[in-house]
Design a protein around this motif. Sequence first.
Motif, short mmCIF file in Angstrom:
data_model
loop_
_atom_site.label_atom_id
_atom_site.label_comp_id
_atom_site.label_asym_id
_atom_site.label_seq_id
_atom_site.Cartn_x
_atom_site.Cartn_y
_atom_site.Cartn_z
N LEU B 69 8.09 6.39 -1.60
CA LEU B 69 6.79 6.17 -0.96
C LEU B 69 5.94 5.19 -1.76
O LEU B 69 5.16 4.43 -1.19
N ALA B 70 6.10 5.23 -3.09
CA ALA B 70 5.35 4.25 -3.90
C ALA B 70 5.81 2.83 -3.54
O ALA B 70 4.99 1.91 -3.39
N ILE B 71 7.11 2.65 -3.41
CA ILE B 71 7.63 1.32 -3.04
C ILE B 71 7.13 0.95 -1.65
O ILE B 71 6.68 -0.18 -1.40
N ALA B 72 7.20 1.93 -0.71
CA ALA B 72 6.79 1.63 0.66
C ALA B 72 5.33 1.22 0.71
O ALA B 72 4.95 0.28 1.42
N ARG B 73 4.49 1.95 -0.06
CA ARG B 73 3.08 1.62 -0.06
C ARG B 73 2.86 0.17 -0.50
O ARG B 73 2.07 -0.57 0.09
N ALA B 104 -3.30 10.64 2.77
CA ALA B 104 -4.11 10.80 1.56
C ALA B 104 -3.67 9.87 0.46
O ALA B 104 -4.44 9.57 -0.45
N ARG B 105 -2.42 9.40 0.52
CA ARG B 105 -1.92 8.58 -0.57
C ARG B 105 -1.87 7.12 -0.19
O ARG B 105 -1.17 6.33 -0.80
N GLY B 106 -2.62 6.76 0.83
CA GLY B 106 -2.76 5.34 1.13
C GLY B 106 -1.77 4.79 2.14
O GLY B 106 -1.72 3.59 2.37
N LEU B 107 -0.94 5.65 2.77
CA LEU B 107 0.00 5.16 3.78
C LEU B 107 -0.59 5.48 5.15
O LEU B 107 -0.89 6.63 5.44
N ASP B 108 -0.73 4.50 6.00
CA ASP B 108 -1.34 4.71 7.30
C ASP B 108 -0.31 5.33 8.25
O ASP B 108 0.69 4.69 8.58
N GLU B 218 -2.24 9.29 -7.73
CA GLU B 218 -2.06 9.97 -6.44
C GLU B 218 -2.85 9.36 -5.31
O GLU B 218 -2.56 9.58 -4.16
N ARG B 219 -3.87 8.58 -5.64
CA ARG B 219 -4.67 8.04 -4.55
C ARG B 219 -3.99 6.84 -3.91
O ARG B 219 -4.08 6.60 -2.72
N THR B 220 -3.31 6.05 -4.74
CA THR B 220 -2.75 4.81 -4.20
C THR B 220 -1.24 4.70 -4.41
O THR B 220 -0.66 3.71 -4.04
#
Lengths: 463, 248
Positions: B69-73, B104-108, B218-220
């Motif tokens: 998810l970090a990569i996807a963001r 909550a973690r910036g993914l729409d 965790e926010r971004t």
Amino acid sequence: MGPGPGGPRLVAVNAEAEALRLGPGLLLTDARAACPALHVFPAEPEADARALESLALWCTRWSPKVAVDGPDGLVLDVTGCAHLWGGEEGLLAAVAEAFAKLGLAPRTALADRRLAARAWARFGPGGILPSLRALDPLPVEALELDGETSASLRRLGLRTIGDLRRLPRAALARRFGLALALRLAVLEGAEEPPFTPLVEPTPFSARLVRAEPIATHAGIEAACARLARDLCRMLEQAGRGARRLVLGLHRVDGVVARLEVGTARPSRDPEHLCRLFRHRLDGLDLGFGVELAILEAVETVECPAEQPELGAAADATAIALLIDRLAARLGADRVLRPEPVASHVPERQARWCPAGVEPRPGSWVASRLRPLRLFERPLPVRALAVVPDGPPLKLEGAIAGRVIAASGPERILPEWWKEPDAAARPRDFFRVRLDDGRELWCAREGLWGEPDPPVWRVLGSFS
Amino acid sequence: MNMAPLPADRAHRLAVLRARIRALEGRGAGFATPPVRLGPGLDPLLGEDGLARRALHELAGPAATLFALAIARAALDRPGLFVWCLDEAGVRARGLPWPPGLAARGLDPSRLLLVRTPDAAALARAVEEALSSPAAAVVLGELARVGFDLSRRLQLAVERGGGIGLLLRPAADPTPSAAATRWWAEPVPGHEGPPRLRLELRRSKGGAEGQVEVRVDERTLALHPAAALADPKAAAAPPTDRCTLARG
């Protein structure tokens, strides 16, 4: 043979049995007495009905408006279709030949009113109805009246349609009701109520007939490509795009396969439509070959001429194409987009709906208290925790580990006003970090001190 | 083929020759797709570039989802869908993506497309279909078994499509594959504060290997090097604030 009053009775007989004067309605015991070597099979009315329906679909090769008529008949509206077979005689000959190939010999009739055709087929010799006069010798049962009316007609000595037509219409109506008079009027040329066809006909349809049946998937794809091009040309001329299409493949052995696809946005791109069908054709059994393919656009939407798309519009098209292709492969219920739901029960705050449908607008309640993944069914675990409402210290069972950090509790009460929650218990949610680093979302359902001990479950994971 | 004379300047000549070779390979000039920058946390392993687009990356380990998810963001800075593909076995084992948590973690969540297939074979075909579409900026596929043939097909598909392909594997799989990089992600136990991951680059086309420890914001979902220890503000921020993303 099927159940009847007084014991099992015959339901249908073949030609040889008819020759021995065994007809429907005869008691089985009487029939066996007349012919000891009788082969009897139990009647299956549902299977017969289904077979009749698939035969009706097969008849769409002559006309799109087909319906089932009673337990053993079919009615087709062939207005405007006869010229394709060289006239009405040619059409009836083609019908007889096609049914003969299937091993069936139906009684056919053609007339300009459904009532007349039905009467001519069931009670007369069949074929094209020469004139109204020809119906006169037919019995009154041919008028589809209810049993009481035809019984009273017989009691009064009115046995044939000719007898009825000679009487003044108003008197008949007064004595026997309006239905009889209306039917006679229909025979004489009045409009009759239309019948509901089995499949709604659509103006946008293209058909392909091959004398040599197509027996390979590659051939079907080529046929599909050709049909798609013709259909899209029709759609373009009408300024419409297709949302739902049906490809009907008529096999040589009488089975009709109908494949249906839908699109997220109205489309008249033959390439795209072909690709959608290609996914569905993969596992299809072609039998001995397909002799007729009909592609119809059952649902179309107005769709003005398109300009070459730039930027955001092109992206939207690409998205729609991807959704269409995945949905054609897997089914529309497996390609999903999330939709926010207003609920304070966490598991209900999102819903997955099929991607082709526009999601309802709404805002997402974003909270870092919520996990990244949620199990569809929460996993029950055993937990060691400080009573009465402390976080768990150790988990055992499906997921096990020592808890080194926890945050919570977050108490969430059930939505008691909703039926499924009527007996639900309040829950305390905790975000726990285990000793191996995994972070999980778990909840204790129920409070200490109640007659049932509380239950711990793991609902989701943060990593 | 363009047979104009080559420029005299050597560096320029090399660039022109490279472009011609790319064109011959079928990859044309307009194919520059910038790599996905993951932040300073991964610089020791990836250098300045980041993770390549038009490529597959395999992720395994207990914290693979968070890393993915970090990569996807980071990859969703370009327009396109985030396509998440899994089969019924994956749903039972690991659960479904949860949109409120992702939001909550910036993914729409409105950019998320979930593809839920009945079995692994259909999953492989669906992942291939999604990778080859230009509409997908990130495709996350939870494939248990990826043979070399399948990984090659997926690699060709993602080159056509132009996005980034993330294969989430349930276990580390030593079989050779056409993926550009292969990672192992596990959470670092035994500390308080924001989650920490140990990311090990086990295989990469460039040859780089190694591991690094990062702190996840965790926010971004940004990955910060863990060596720069937690600043007191981040540690003290309680995980209880809520924010609402309005959608039209």
